[in-house]
Design a protein around this motif. Structure first.
Motif, PDB file in Angstrom:
ATOM      1  N   ALA A  21       0.832  -1.206   0.000  1.00 60.72           N
ATOM      2  CA  ALA A  21       0.000   0.000   0.000  1.00 60.72           C
ATOM      3  C   ALA A  21       0.872   1.264   0.000  1.00 60.72           C
ATOM      4  CB  ALA A  21      -0.926   0.008   1.216  1.00 60.72           C
ATOM      5  N   TYR A  22       1.892   1.276   0.860  1.00 61.51           N
ATOM      6  CA  TYR A  22       2.785   2.438   0.899  1.00 61.51           C
ATOM      7  C   TYR A  22       3.573   2.557  -0.405  1.00 61.51           C
ATOM      8  CZ  TYR A  22       1.838   3.873   5.657  1.00 61.51           C
ATOM      9  OH  TYR A  22       1.214   4.380   6.775  1.00 61.51           O
ATOM     10  N   LEU A  24       2.545   1.694  -3.421  1.00 61.51           N
ATOM     11  CA  LEU A  24       1.664   2.301  -4.424  1.00 61.51           C
ATOM     12  C   LEU A  24       1.552   3.808  -4.184  1.00 61.51           C
ATOM     13  CD1 LEU A  24      -1.306  -0.208  -4.782  1.00 61.51           C
ATOM     14  CD2 LEU A  24       0.490   0.297  -6.435  1.00 61.51           C
ATOM     15  N   GLY A  25       1.429   4.192  -2.914  1.00 59.29           N
ATOM     16  CA  GLY A  25       1.335   5.612  -2.574  1.00 59.29           C
ATOM     17  C   GLY A  25       2.551   6.374  -3.069  1.00 59.29           C
ATOM     18  N   VAL A  28       2.538   6.730  -6.904  1.00 61.00           N
ATOM     19  CA  VAL A  28       1.597   7.746  -7.397  1.00 61.00           C
ATOM     20  C   VAL A  28       2.142   9.158  -7.136  1.00 61.00           C
ATOM     21  CG1 VAL A  28      -0.700   8.740  -7.051  1.00 61.00           C
ATOM     22  CG2 VAL A  28      -0.439   6.285  -7.268  1.00 61.00           C
ATOM     23  N   ILE A  29       2.662   9.372  -5.925  1.00 58.51           N
ATOM     24  CA  ILE A  29       3.158  10.712  -5.569  1.00 58.51           C
ATOM     25  C   ILE A  29       4.380  11.078  -6.434  1.00 58.51           C
ATOM     26  CG2 ILE A  29       4.259  12.069  -3.735  1.00 58.51           C
ATOM     27  CD1 ILE A  29       1.383  11.784  -3.088  1.00 58.51           C
ATOM     28  N   ASN A  32       3.532  11.394 -10.251  1.00 58.63           N
ATOM     29  CA  ASN A  32       2.865  12.648 -10.606  1.00 58.63           C
ATOM     30  C   ASN A  32       3.814  13.832 -10.506  1.00 58.63           C
ATOM     31  OD1 ASN A  32      -0.067  12.583 -11.364  1.00 58.63           O
ATOM     32  ND2 ASN A  32      -0.096  11.191  -9.635  1.00 58.63           N
ATOM     33  N   GLY A  33       4.730  13.769  -9.529  1.00 58.74           N
ATOM     34  CA  GLY A  33       5.727  14.834  -9.399  1.00 58.74           C
ATOM     35  C   GLY A  33       6.613  14.907 -10.643  1.00 58.74           C
ATOM     36  N   TYR A  35       5.919  13.756 -13.615  1.00 57.16           N
ATOM     37  CA  TYR A  35       5.129  14.149 -14.780  1.00 57.16           C
ATOM     38  C   TYR A  35       4.912  15.668 -14.799  1.00 57.16           C
ATOM     39  CZ  TYR A  35       1.532  13.990 -18.354  1.00 57.16           C
ATOM     40  OH  TYR A  35       0.817  14.184 -19.502  1.00 57.16           O
ATOM     41  N   THR A  36       4.679  16.249 -13.620  1.00 55.24           N
ATOM     42  CA  THR A  36       4.511  17.703 -13.533  1.00 55.24           C
ATOM     43  C   THR A  36       5.770  18.424 -14.006  1.00 55.24           C
ATOM     44  OG1 THR A  36       3.039  17.413 -11.653  1.00 55.24           O
ATOM     45  CG2 THR A  36       3.967  19.601 -11.956  1.00 55.24           C
TER      46      THR A  36
ATOM     47  N   LEU C 106      -5.758   5.194  -6.346  1.00 54.93           N
ATOM     48  CA  LEU C 106      -4.931   4.854  -5.181  1.00 54.93           C
ATOM     49  C   LEU C 106      -5.816   4.485  -3.989  1.00 54.93           C
ATOM     50  CD1 LEU C 106      -2.068   4.668  -4.013  1.00 54.93           C
ATOM     51  CD2 LEU C 106      -2.226   7.073  -3.403  1.00 54.93           C
ATOM     52  N   PHE C 215       0.162  18.660  -1.684  1.00 51.06           N
ATOM     53  CA  PHE C 215       0.796  18.090  -2.876  1.00 51.06           C
ATOM     54  C   PHE C 215      -0.092  18.315  -4.097  1.00 51.06           C
ATOM     55  CE2 PHE C 215       1.470  14.543  -5.828  1.00 51.06           C
ATOM     56  CZ  PHE C 215       2.833  14.681  -6.058  1.00 51.06           C
ATOM     57  N   MET C 219       0.986  20.413  -7.412  1.00 49.04           N
ATOM     58  CA  MET C 219       0.955  19.826  -8.754  1.00 49.04           C
ATOM     59  C   MET C 219      -0.022  20.577  -9.658  1.00 49.04           C
ATOM     60  SD  MET C 219       3.046  17.344  -8.807  1.00 49.04           S
ATOM     61  CE  MET C 219       4.129  18.126  -7.655  1.00 49.04           C
ATOM     62  N   ARG C 223       1.158  22.614 -12.983  1.00 51.08           N
ATOM     63  CA  ARG C 223       0.723  22.203 -14.326  1.00 51.08           C
ATOM     64  C   ARG C 223      -0.098  23.294 -14.995  1.00 51.08           C
ATOM     65  NH1 ARG C 223      -0.887  15.771 -13.569  1.00 51.08           N
ATOM     66  NH2 ARG C 223       1.093  15.203 -12.628  1.00 51.08           N
TER      67      ARG C 223
END
Lengths: 53, 147, 245
Positions: A21-22, A24-25, A28-29, A32-33, A35-36, C106, C215, C219, C223
Protein backbone atom coordinates in the motif's frame (compact mmCIF):
# COMPACT_ATOMS: atom_id res chain seq x y z
CA UNK A 1 18.95 -2.72 16.76
CA UNK A 2 18.83 -5.08 13.82
CA UNK A 3 16.01 -7.07 15.38
CA UNK A 4 14.12 -3.83 15.99
CA UNK A 5 14.44 -2.97 12.34
CA UNK A 6 13.38 -6.45 11.26
CA UNK A 7 10.38 -6.19 13.54
CA UNK A 8 9.50 -2.87 11.92
CA UNK A 9 9.75 -4.39 8.44
CA UNK A 10 7.58 -7.35 9.47
CA UNK A 11 4.67 -5.03 10.41
CA UNK A 12 3.23 -7.59 12.80
CA UNK A 13 2.83 -10.13 10.01
CA UNK A 14 1.08 -7.69 7.66
CA UNK A 15 4.27 -6.69 5.85
CA UNK A 16 3.12 -7.49 2.32
CA UNK A 17 -0.14 -5.55 2.70
CA UNK A 18 1.28 -2.51 4.49
CA UNK A 19 4.36 -2.16 2.29
CA UNK A 20 2.52 -2.69 -0.97
CA UNK A 21 0.00 0.00 0.00
CA UNK A 22 2.79 2.44 0.90
CA UNK A 23 4.67 1.42 -2.25
CA UNK A 24 1.66 2.30 -4.42
CA UNK A 25 1.34 5.61 -2.57
CA UNK A 26 4.98 6.47 -3.22
CA UNK A 27 4.66 5.51 -6.91
CA UNK A 28 1.60 7.75 -7.40
CA UNK A 29 3.16 10.71 -5.57
CA UNK A 30 6.61 10.50 -7.19
CA UNK A 31 5.16 9.63 -10.60
CA UNK A 32 2.87 12.65 -10.61
CA UNK A 33 5.73 14.83 -9.40
CA UNK A 34 7.95 13.70 -12.28
CA UNK A 35 5.13 14.15 -14.78
CA UNK A 36 4.51 17.70 -13.53
CA UNK A 37 8.20 18.53 -13.98
CA UNK A 38 8.06 17.09 -17.51
CA UNK A 39 5.03 19.20 -18.42
CA UNK A 40 6.92 22.30 -17.30
CA UNK A 41 10.12 21.33 -19.14
CA UNK A 42 8.25 20.54 -22.37
CA UNK A 43 6.25 23.78 -22.22
CA UNK A 44 9.39 25.87 -21.75
CA UNK A 45 11.23 24.03 -24.53
CA UNK A 46 8.30 24.58 -26.88
CA UNK A 47 8.07 28.29 -26.10
CA UNK A 48 11.81 28.81 -26.44
CA UNK A 49 11.76 27.19 -29.88
CA UNK A 50 8.85 29.38 -30.85
CA UNK A 51 10.50 32.67 -29.90
CA UNK A 52 13.90 31.76 -31.31
CA UNK A 53 12.60 31.51 -34.86
CA UNK B 1 -25.13 40.36 -12.40
CA UNK B 2 -25.60 40.67 -16.13
CA UNK B 3 -28.70 39.01 -17.53
CA UNK B 4 -26.67 36.61 -19.65
CA UNK B 5 -24.67 35.45 -16.67
CA UNK B 6 -27.82 35.03 -14.63
CA UNK B 7 -29.24 32.85 -17.36
CA UNK B 8 -26.14 30.65 -17.36
CA UNK B 9 -26.27 30.39 -13.57
CA UNK B 10 -29.86 29.18 -13.86
CA UNK B 11 -28.73 26.65 -16.41
CA UNK B 12 -26.17 25.30 -13.93
CA UNK B 13 -28.65 25.19 -11.07
CA UNK B 14 -31.29 23.52 -13.26
CA UNK B 15 -28.83 20.89 -14.51
CA UNK B 16 -27.75 20.04 -10.96
CA UNK B 17 -31.32 19.86 -9.69
CA UNK B 18 -32.52 17.65 -12.53
CA UNK B 19 -29.61 15.24 -12.23
CA UNK B 20 -29.85 15.07 -8.45
CA UNK B 21 -33.57 14.44 -8.72
CA UNK B 22 -33.14 11.68 -11.29
CA UNK B 23 -30.34 9.97 -9.37
CA UNK B 24 -32.23 10.37 -6.10
CA UNK B 25 -35.31 8.70 -7.56
CA UNK B 26 -33.35 5.82 -9.03
CA UNK B 27 -31.49 5.26 -5.77
CA UNK B 28 -34.79 5.33 -3.91
CA UNK B 29 -36.20 2.76 -6.31
CA UNK B 30 -33.31 0.33 -5.86
CA UNK B 31 -32.47 1.25 -2.25
CA UNK B 32 -33.38 -2.21 -0.98
CA UNK B 33 -30.89 -3.82 -3.30
CA UNK B 34 -28.10 -1.44 -2.36
CA UNK B 35 -28.06 -2.76 1.19
CA UNK B 36 -25.25 -5.25 1.36
CA UNK B 37 -26.86 -7.64 3.80
CA UNK B 38 -30.00 -8.74 5.66
CA UNK B 39 -30.16 -8.66 9.45
CA UNK B 40 -31.01 -11.73 11.58
CA UNK B 41 -34.35 -10.11 12.46
CA UNK B 42 -35.24 -9.81 8.78
CA UNK B 43 -34.34 -13.48 8.30
CA UNK B 44 -36.46 -14.60 11.26
CA UNK B 45 -39.37 -12.50 9.96
CA UNK B 46 -39.03 -14.25 6.63
CA UNK B 47 -38.04 -11.11 4.70
CA UNK B 48 -34.87 -12.71 3.37
CA UNK B 49 -34.94 -14.81 0.18
CA UNK B 50 -35.67 -18.49 0.90
CA UNK B 51 -34.06 -20.44 -1.88
CA UNK B 52 -31.22 -18.40 -3.21
CA UNK B 53 -27.98 -16.82 -2.10
CA UNK B 54 -28.09 -13.72 0.05
CA UNK B 55 -25.86 -11.98 2.55
CA UNK B 56 -26.48 -12.00 6.27
CA UNK B 57 -24.83 -9.53 8.64
CA UNK B 58 -24.66 -9.36 12.41
CA UNK B 59 -22.54 -9.70 15.51
CA UNK B 60 -20.96 -12.99 16.49
CA UNK B 61 -22.74 -13.96 19.72
CA UNK B 62 -20.49 -14.49 22.73
CA UNK B 63 -19.68 -18.11 23.46
CA UNK B 64 -21.42 -19.31 20.32
CA UNK B 65 -18.35 -20.20 18.25
CA UNK B 66 -17.86 -23.96 17.91
CA UNK B 67 -14.96 -25.30 15.93
CA UNK B 68 -15.10 -28.87 14.64
CA UNK B 69 -12.48 -31.23 16.05
CA UNK B 70 -10.81 -31.48 12.69
CA UNK B 71 -10.99 -29.56 9.46
CA UNK B 72 -12.21 -26.05 8.89
CA UNK B 73 -15.82 -26.56 10.01
CA UNK B 74 -17.12 -23.83 12.26
CA UNK B 75 -20.53 -22.83 13.53
CA UNK B 76 -21.54 -19.64 15.29
CA UNK B 77 -24.59 -17.52 16.02
CA UNK B 78 -25.10 -14.13 14.39
CA UNK B 79 -27.25 -11.70 16.33
CA UNK B 80 -28.58 -8.17 16.02
CA UNK B 81 -29.53 -8.29 19.71
CA UNK B 82 -33.14 -8.99 18.75
CA UNK B 83 -32.96 -12.21 16.78
CA UNK B 84 -30.36 -14.95 16.29
CA UNK B 85 -29.42 -17.04 13.27
CA UNK B 86 -27.03 -19.98 13.45
CA UNK B 87 -24.41 -20.07 10.73
CA UNK B 88 -22.40 -23.01 9.43
CA UNK B 89 -19.21 -22.36 7.54
CA UNK B 90 -16.42 -24.39 6.05
CA UNK B 91 -13.33 -22.42 5.14
CA UNK B 92 -10.73 -19.91 6.23
CA UNK B 93 -11.96 -17.14 8.50
CA UNK B 94 -10.66 -13.54 8.22
CA UNK B 95 -8.16 -12.34 10.85
CA UNK B 96 -10.76 -10.18 12.55
CA UNK B 97 -13.23 -13.03 13.12
CA UNK B 98 -13.90 -13.17 16.86
CA UNK B 99 -16.68 -12.93 19.41
CA UNK B 100 -18.58 -9.66 19.32
CA UNK B 101 -17.23 -8.86 15.85
CA UNK B 102 -19.51 -7.59 13.10
CA UNK B 103 -19.60 -10.20 10.32
CA UNK B 104 -21.12 -10.35 6.85
CA UNK B 105 -21.69 -13.84 5.46
CA UNK B 106 -22.95 -15.01 2.11
CA UNK B 107 -24.90 -18.23 1.73
CA UNK B 108 -28.30 -19.92 1.79
CA UNK B 109 -30.83 -20.90 4.41
CA UNK B 110 -31.40 -24.64 4.63
CA UNK B 111 -34.70 -26.33 5.56
CA UNK B 112 -33.93 -26.27 9.27
CA UNK B 113 -33.38 -22.50 9.28
CA UNK B 114 -29.61 -22.87 9.46
CA UNK B 115 -27.59 -20.46 7.36
CA UNK B 116 -24.97 -22.33 5.36
CA UNK B 117 -22.31 -19.77 4.48
CA UNK B 118 -19.86 -19.97 1.62
CA UNK B 119 -18.14 -16.64 2.38
CA UNK B 120 -17.42 -14.99 5.72
CA UNK B 121 -16.29 -11.35 5.77
CA UNK B 122 -15.38 -9.31 8.84
CA UNK B 123 -16.81 -5.83 9.27
CA UNK B 124 -14.73 -3.67 11.53
CA UNK B 125 -15.55 -0.55 13.44
CA UNK B 126 -14.35 2.96 12.75
CA UNK B 127 -12.55 3.08 16.10
CA UNK B 128 -8.79 3.04 16.21
CA UNK B 129 -6.82 2.95 19.44
CA UNK B 130 -3.64 1.48 20.87
CA UNK B 131 -3.87 -1.89 22.59
CA UNK B 132 -2.86 -0.47 25.98
CA UNK B 133 -5.60 2.16 25.95
CA UNK B 134 -8.14 -0.43 24.94
CA UNK B 135 -7.14 -2.71 27.83
CA UNK B 136 -7.57 0.10 30.33
CA UNK B 137 -10.88 1.25 28.83
CA UNK B 138 -12.52 -2.14 28.64
CA UNK B 139 -11.01 -3.86 31.66
CA UNK B 140 -14.36 -3.90 33.38
CA UNK B 141 -16.51 -4.44 30.33
CA UNK B 142 -15.21 -7.87 29.38
CA UNK B 143 -12.84 -8.77 26.61
CA UNK B 144 -14.76 -8.25 23.43
CA UNK B 145 -15.86 -4.97 22.03
CA UNK B 146 -16.54 -3.96 18.48
CA UNK B 147 -18.86 -1.68 16.63
CA UNK C 1 -13.81 38.46 -3.79
CA UNK C 2 -15.27 38.99 -7.25
CA UNK C 3 -12.42 41.23 -8.29
CA UNK C 4 -10.09 38.38 -7.29
CA UNK C 5 -11.81 35.94 -9.63
CA UNK C 6 -11.93 38.46 -12.45
CA UNK C 7 -8.24 39.12 -11.99
CA UNK C 8 -7.67 35.37 -12.23
CA UNK C 9 -9.21 35.34 -15.67
CA UNK C 10 -6.06 37.05 -16.88
CA UNK C 11 -3.26 34.61 -17.54
CA UNK C 12 -0.58 36.98 -16.41
CA UNK C 13 -1.92 37.65 -12.91
CA UNK C 14 -2.72 33.97 -12.45
CA UNK C 15 0.85 33.09 -13.40
CA UNK C 16 2.34 35.60 -11.01
CA UNK C 17 0.10 34.81 -8.04
CA UNK C 18 0.33 31.02 -8.38
CA UNK C 19 4.11 31.33 -8.53
CA UNK C 20 4.03 32.77 -5.04
CA UNK C 21 1.93 29.89 -3.69
CA UNK C 22 3.93 27.01 -5.15
CA UNK C 23 7.01 27.15 -2.87
CA UNK C 24 4.74 27.35 0.16
CA UNK C 25 2.66 24.37 -0.98
CA UNK C 26 5.77 22.36 -1.82
CA UNK C 27 7.42 23.02 1.53
CA UNK C 28 4.24 22.36 3.55
CA UNK C 29 3.63 19.14 1.65
CA UNK C 30 7.17 17.82 2.16
CA UNK C 31 7.29 18.67 5.87
CA UNK C 32 3.90 17.07 6.48
CA UNK C 33 4.89 13.99 4.45
CA UNK C 34 8.03 13.61 6.57
CA UNK C 35 6.13 13.81 9.84
CA UNK C 36 3.17 11.79 8.58
CA UNK C 37 5.30 8.89 7.33
CA UNK C 38 7.45 8.70 10.47
CA UNK C 39 4.38 9.12 12.66
CA UNK C 40 2.23 6.66 10.74
CA UNK C 41 4.78 3.90 10.27
CA UNK C 42 6.78 4.27 13.44
CA UNK C 43 5.36 6.49 16.20
CA UNK C 44 1.71 5.43 16.08
CA UNK C 45 1.07 2.26 18.10
CA UNK C 46 -0.54 -0.82 16.49
CA UNK C 47 -4.34 -0.85 16.58
CA UNK C 48 -6.13 -2.97 19.23
CA UNK C 49 -8.05 -4.90 16.58
CA UNK C 50 -6.11 -4.66 13.36
CA UNK C 51 -2.53 -4.60 14.63
CA UNK C 52 -0.10 -3.03 12.16
CA UNK C 53 -2.43 -3.51 9.18
CA UNK C 54 -4.29 -0.34 10.20
CA UNK C 55 -1.26 1.71 9.05
CA UNK C 56 -2.68 1.51 5.53
CA UNK C 57 -5.11 4.18 6.76
CA UNK C 58 -2.34 6.79 6.32
CA UNK C 59 -2.38 6.26 2.56
CA UNK C 60 -5.98 5.17 2.07
CA UNK C 61 -7.87 7.95 3.87
CA UNK C 62 -5.81 10.88 2.45
CA UNK C 63 -6.20 9.58 -1.11
CA UNK C 64 -9.93 8.95 -0.63
CA UNK C 65 -10.25 12.45 0.83
CA UNK C 66 -8.43 13.92 -2.17
CA UNK C 67 -10.61 11.99 -4.61
CA UNK C 68 -13.63 13.85 -3.19
CA UNK C 69 -11.86 17.17 -2.62
CA UNK C 70 -10.43 17.36 -6.14
CA UNK C 71 -13.82 16.65 -7.67
CA UNK C 72 -15.35 19.40 -5.51
CA UNK C 73 -12.65 21.81 -6.71
CA UNK C 74 -13.42 20.76 -10.30
CA UNK C 75 -17.13 21.37 -9.77
CA UNK C 76 -16.42 24.82 -8.37
CA UNK C 77 -14.27 25.52 -11.45
CA UNK C 78 -17.01 24.15 -13.70
CA UNK C 79 -19.48 26.68 -12.27
CA UNK C 80 -16.95 29.53 -12.59
CA UNK C 81 -16.30 28.47 -16.17
CA UNK C 82 -19.92 28.00 -17.25
CA UNK C 83 -21.39 31.06 -15.57
CA UNK C 84 -18.57 33.60 -15.42
CA UNK C 85 -16.43 32.31 -18.30
CA UNK C 86 -13.24 32.48 -16.25
CA UNK C 87 -10.55 30.94 -18.42
CA UNK C 88 -8.25 29.87 -15.61
CA UNK C 89 -11.07 27.77 -14.12
CA UNK C 90 -10.95 25.60 -17.25
CA UNK C 91 -7.21 25.13 -16.82
CA UNK C 92 -7.56 24.13 -13.17
CA UNK C 93 -10.35 21.71 -14.06
CA UNK C 94 -8.32 20.21 -16.88
CA UNK C 95 -5.16 19.60 -14.82
CA UNK C 96 -7.07 18.49 -11.69
CA UNK C 97 -8.88 15.69 -13.46
CA UNK C 98 -5.98 13.24 -14.01
CA UNK C 99 -4.68 14.00 -10.51
CA UNK C 100 -8.11 13.19 -9.09
CA UNK C 101 -8.26 9.99 -11.10
CA UNK C 102 -4.87 8.90 -9.75
CA UNK C 103 -5.87 9.48 -6.15
CA UNK C 104 -9.20 7.72 -6.66
CA UNK C 105 -7.36 4.74 -8.11
CA UNK C 106 -4.93 4.85 -5.18
CA UNK C 107 -7.81 4.94 -2.68
CA UNK C 108 -9.43 1.93 -4.37
CA UNK C 109 -6.18 -0.02 -4.61
CA UNK C 110 -5.05 0.61 -1.03
CA UNK C 111 -8.57 -0.08 0.23
CA UNK C 112 -8.49 -3.37 -1.60
CA UNK C 113 -5.11 -4.26 -0.11
CA UNK C 114 -6.46 -3.37 3.31
CA UNK C 115 -9.65 -5.34 2.79
CA UNK C 116 -7.95 -8.65 2.10
CA UNK C 117 -6.42 -9.24 5.55
CA UNK C 118 -9.13 -7.46 7.55
CA UNK C 119 -12.43 -8.19 5.81
CA UNK C 120 -11.32 -11.36 4.09
CA UNK C 121 -11.85 -10.08 0.55
CA UNK C 122 -10.22 -7.69 -1.91
CA UNK C 123 -13.53 -6.41 -3.18
CA UNK C 124 -17.19 -6.38 -2.29
CA UNK C 125 -19.96 -4.61 -4.18
CA UNK C 126 -21.12 -2.50 -1.27
CA UNK C 127 -22.40 1.05 -1.68
CA UNK C 128 -19.18 2.83 -0.60
CA UNK C 129 -16.83 0.82 -2.81
CA UNK C 130 -19.15 0.87 -5.81
CA UNK C 131 -19.83 4.61 -5.67
CA UNK C 132 -16.08 5.30 -5.39
CA UNK C 133 -15.47 3.10 -8.43
CA UNK C 134 -18.15 5.08 -10.29
CA UNK C 135 -16.25 8.26 -9.37
CA UNK C 136 -13.13 6.82 -11.03
CA UNK C 137 -15.13 6.25 -14.23
CA UNK C 138 -16.53 9.79 -14.05
CA UNK C 139 -12.94 11.07 -13.85
CA UNK C 140 -12.07 8.93 -16.88
CA UNK C 141 -15.13 10.29 -18.66
CA UNK C 142 -14.07 13.91 -18.12
CA UNK C 143 -10.50 13.15 -19.26
CA UNK C 144 -11.66 11.35 -22.41
CA UNK C 145 -14.25 14.00 -23.23
CA UNK C 146 -11.77 16.87 -22.96
CA UNK C 147 -9.30 15.04 -25.21
CA UNK C 148 -11.72 13.88 -27.92
CA UNK C 149 -13.20 17.30 -28.69
CA UNK C 150 -10.70 19.19 -30.82
CA UNK C 151 -12.18 22.65 -30.39
CA UNK C 152 -10.83 24.07 -27.12
CA UNK C 153 -13.81 26.11 -26.02
CA UNK C 154 -16.32 23.29 -26.70
CA UNK C 155 -14.09 20.74 -24.97
CA UNK C 156 -13.90 22.95 -21.88
CA UNK C 157 -17.64 23.48 -21.85
CA UNK C 158 -18.40 19.78 -22.27
CA UNK C 159 -16.01 18.78 -19.46
CA UNK C 160 -17.52 21.42 -17.20
CA UNK C 161 -21.03 20.10 -17.79
CA UNK C 162 -19.97 16.47 -17.25
CA UNK C 163 -18.21 17.52 -14.04
CA UNK C 164 -21.36 19.25 -12.89
CA UNK C 165 -23.45 16.15 -13.58
CA UNK C 166 -20.86 13.85 -11.99
CA UNK C 167 -20.91 15.88 -8.79
CA UNK C 168 -24.03 14.05 -7.58
CA UNK C 169 -21.79 11.04 -6.88
CA UNK C 170 -19.83 12.98 -4.23
CA UNK C 171 -22.58 13.17 -1.55
CA UNK C 172 -23.54 9.58 -2.42
CA UNK C 173 -19.99 8.40 -1.69
CA UNK C 174 -19.85 10.41 1.50
CA UNK C 175 -23.17 9.32 2.95
CA UNK C 176 -23.23 5.77 1.53
CA UNK C 177 -22.01 4.28 4.81
CA UNK C 178 -24.88 5.96 6.69
CA UNK C 179 -27.67 5.38 4.17
CA UNK C 180 -27.12 1.70 3.51
CA UNK C 181 -25.68 -1.42 5.12
CA UNK C 182 -22.13 -1.62 3.91
CA UNK C 183 -19.08 -3.72 4.70
CA UNK C 184 -17.08 -0.49 4.78
CA UNK C 185 -17.08 1.05 8.24
CA UNK C 186 -18.45 4.49 9.06
CA UNK C 187 -16.40 7.65 9.16
CA UNK C 188 -13.60 7.90 11.69
CA UNK C 189 -12.89 11.61 11.31
CA UNK C 190 -15.78 13.80 12.29
CA UNK C 191 -16.06 17.55 12.16
CA UNK C 192 -18.94 18.06 14.58
CA UNK C 193 -18.12 15.39 17.15
CA UNK C 194 -15.07 13.65 18.55
CA UNK C 195 -13.18 11.49 16.07
CA UNK C 196 -13.09 7.83 17.01
CA UNK C 197 -9.33 7.50 16.79
CA UNK C 198 -6.70 7.87 19.51
CA UNK C 199 -4.68 11.15 19.32
CA UNK C 200 -1.38 9.30 18.79
CA UNK C 201 -2.89 7.78 15.63
CA UNK C 202 -4.89 10.86 14.63
CA UNK C 203 -2.03 13.36 14.34
CA UNK C 204 -0.09 11.49 11.64
CA UNK C 205 -3.38 10.96 9.79
CA UNK C 206 -4.18 14.69 9.77
CA UNK C 207 -0.59 15.37 8.70
CA UNK C 208 -0.88 12.93 5.80
CA UNK C 209 -4.22 14.43 4.70
CA UNK C 210 -2.56 17.86 4.77
CA UNK C 211 0.47 16.55 2.91
CA UNK C 212 -1.68 15.03 0.16
CA UNK C 213 -3.80 18.19 -0.12
CA UNK C 214 -0.78 20.50 -0.39
CA UNK C 215 0.80 18.09 -2.88
CA UNK C 216 -2.32 18.33 -5.02
CA UNK C 217 -2.24 22.14 -4.76
CA UNK C 218 1.39 22.16 -5.78
CA UNK C 219 0.95 19.83 -8.75
CA UNK C 220 -2.25 21.53 -9.87
CA UNK C 221 -0.85 25.08 -9.84
CA UNK C 222 2.43 24.01 -11.43
CA UNK C 223 0.72 22.20 -14.33
CA UNK C 224 -1.82 25.00 -14.75
CA UNK C 225 1.04 27.52 -15.00
CA UNK C 226 2.72 25.55 -17.76
CA UNK C 227 -0.53 25.29 -19.70
CA UNK C 228 -1.20 28.97 -19.05
CA UNK C 229 2.11 29.93 -20.72
CA UNK C 230 1.30 27.77 -23.73
CA UNK C 231 -2.20 29.18 -23.99
CA UNK C 232 -0.98 32.79 -23.87
CA UNK C 233 1.98 32.13 -26.17
CA UNK C 234 1.04 35.04 -28.40
CA UNK C 235 1.03 37.49 -25.47
CA UNK C 236 3.91 39.89 -24.97
CA UNK C 237 4.37 39.05 -21.29
CA UNK C 238 5.00 35.39 -22.11
CA UNK C 239 7.53 36.24 -24.79
CA UNK C 240 9.38 38.59 -22.43
CA UNK C 241 9.30 36.05 -19.62
CA UNK C 242 10.61 33.17 -21.73
CA UNK C 243 13.34 35.30 -23.27
CA UNK C 244 14.49 36.38 -19.81
CA UNK C 245 15.26 32.73 -18.82
Amino acid sequence: MVSHFEQFLAMGGYAKYVWSAYGLGVIVIIGNGIYTARIKRDAIAKLKRRYRT
Amino acid sequence: MRAQRKQRLWFVVATLTCVAFAVGLSLYAVSKNINLFFSPTQVVQGKAPKHHLFRLGGMVKKGSIHYADKGLEVSFVLTDYKSDVTVHYHGILPDLFREGQGIVTQGKLNNKGLFVASIVLAKHGSKYMPRVVKEILYKHKGSSHAT
Amino acid sequence: MWTFFYKMSSGRSFYQLSGRFIPFFALASMLLFAYGLVGGLWLAPPDFQQGDAFRIIYIHVPSAFLSLMIFSVMTFCAVLSLVWRIKMADLILQVSCPLGAWFTALALATGSIWGKPMWGTYWVWDARLTSELILLFIYFGVIVLSHTIPEERTAAKASAILTLVGFVDIPIIHFSVNWWNTLHQGDTLKIFSKSTIAPSMLHPLLAMIGAFAFFYGWMCLSRARSLCLLKDKRARWVEELVKSW
